[in-house]
Design an enzyme around this catalytic site. Structure first.
Site, PDB file in Angstrom:
ATOM      1  CG  ASP A 121      -6.360 -11.912 -11.916  1.00 17.58           C
ATOM      2  OD1 ASP A 121      -5.687 -10.965 -12.380  1.00 17.58           O
ATOM      3  OD2 ASP A 121      -6.191 -13.097 -12.258  1.00 17.58           O
TER       4      ASP A 121
ATOM      5  CG  ASP B 292       6.339  -0.515  -7.317  1.00 19.01           C
ATOM      6  OD1 ASP B 292       7.193  -0.321  -8.201  1.00 19.01           O
ATOM      7  OD2 ASP B 292       6.637  -0.666  -6.117  1.00 19.01           O
TER       8      ASP B 292
ATOM      9  CD1 TRP C  11       4.567   3.216  -4.837  1.00 19.97           C
ATOM     10  CD2 TRP C  11       3.697   3.161  -6.885  1.00 19.97           C
ATOM     11  NE1 TRP C  11       5.606   3.232  -5.722  1.00 19.97           N
ATOM     12  CE2 TRP C  11       5.112   3.196  -6.981  1.00 19.97           C
ATOM     13  CE3 TRP C  11       2.950   3.094  -8.046  1.00 19.97           C
ATOM     14  CZ2 TRP C  11       5.778   3.204  -8.211  1.00 19.97           C
ATOM     15  CZ3 TRP C  11       3.605   3.102  -9.275  1.00 19.97           C
ATOM     16  CH2 TRP C  11       5.001   3.156  -9.363  1.00 19.97           C
TER      17      TRP C  11
ATOM     18  N   GLY D 285       0.761  -1.245   0.000  1.00 19.57           N
ATOM     19  CA  GLY D 285       0.000   0.000   0.000  1.00 19.57           C
ATOM     20  C   GLY D 285       0.789   1.291   0.000  1.00 19.57           C
TER      21      GLY D 285
ATOM     22  CG  ASP E 204      -2.079  -7.045  -4.492  1.00 19.35           C
ATOM     23  OD1 ASP E 204      -1.978  -8.293  -4.600  1.00 19.35           O
ATOM     24  OD2 ASP E 204      -1.099  -6.297  -4.512  1.00 19.35           O
TER      25      ASP E 204
ATOM     26  CE  LYS F 245       8.691  -3.197  -9.488  1.00 23.78           C
ATOM     27  NZ  LYS F 245       8.983  -3.288  -8.042  1.00 23.78           N
TER      28      LYS F 245
END
Length: 237
Positions: free
Chosen positions: A115, A139, A78, A76, A99, A179
């Site tokens: 998902d 990320d 971000w 958590g 998530d 990322k």
């Protein structure tokens, strides 16, 4: 303890018992990482919070009143930064965190344990946001195998999937931040994104470890489905 090249005291972990060398090195890195210590002092759940903070300080992505989607959000860090920047806690902006893992409550953040690959996920996100997103950020990192080429392909594949998801929920003019790891494998991804966004670049915040190939792909100015399709049609004429 010993001093590092900057003069700071460095913590070393004694080997012993069943601790593997890789575990020892990871623990030493965590104990000596100034961002890990700073995150604890500032109340952030991970050092990754400073990566997003540094990127946003430079590019001014997160603004009050925006709608943000955080993919692979746990633990958590971000989401905490985004919520503060867009004013989610007082209702000015919105942050939806997604998530597969559970995530503790973050003030102002709506969490969905699902998902994002689920076909129904984009529509569910729009319902939670009350419309499209201004920013989709990720990320996430794919599970690694230790085989460099395989891992690179997995990572790029994950970002490609996240980019496809972003194209379904972003508003025109929106931003995608994800990322990646430096390799030649993401060249085709960059080409695809340049068709969908006005600007695409790589950025590496200071909070990313110097010895890591980690960097972030920043795509701004989402053209939207209609504009993208029209451009693609023009190229084939």
């Amino acid at each position: 303890m010993a001093k590092d090249t900057t003069g700071r005291m460095r913590v070393t972990v004694k080997s012993g018992g069943r601790m593997k060398l890789s575990s020892k090195l990871w623990l030493e890195r965590q104990l000596n990482d100034p961002y890990v210590a700073q995150a604890k002092r500032d109340g952030y759940r991970s050092r990754a919070a400073y990566k997003l903070t540094e990127i946003d300080d430079k590019f001014r992505l997160l603004k009050s009143g925006m709608a943000v989607v955080d993919l692979g959000a746990a633990p958590g860090g971000w989401s905490q930064v985004a919520a503060k920047k867009v004013g989610a806690a007082d209702g000015r902006g919105k942050v939806v965190a997604i998530d597969l893992l559970e995530m503790g409550e973050v003030p102002g953040v709506t969490f969905a344990q699902l998902d994002f690959l689920d076909p129904s996920a984009p529509e569910r996100l729009r319902e939670m946001l009350g419309g499209g997103a201004d920013i989709v950020m990720s990320d996430m990192a794919a599970n690694t195998t230790g085989h460099r080429k395989t891992d690179q392909l997995r990572i790029v594949g994950l970002v490609e999937t996240a980019a496809m998801f972003a194209s379904e929920v972003l508003k025109p003019g929106g931003t995608f931040l994800a990322k990646v790891f430096q390799s030649g494998a993401d060249a085709s991804l960059m080409t695809e994104l340049k068709r969908d966004y006005a600007s695409v670049k790589h950025v590496k915040p200071a909070a990313s470890r110097k010895d890591s190939s980690e960097r972030y792909l920043l795509a701004t100015g989402f053209r939207g489905g209609a504009a993208r399709d029209a451009e693609a049609a023009a190229e084939t004429e």
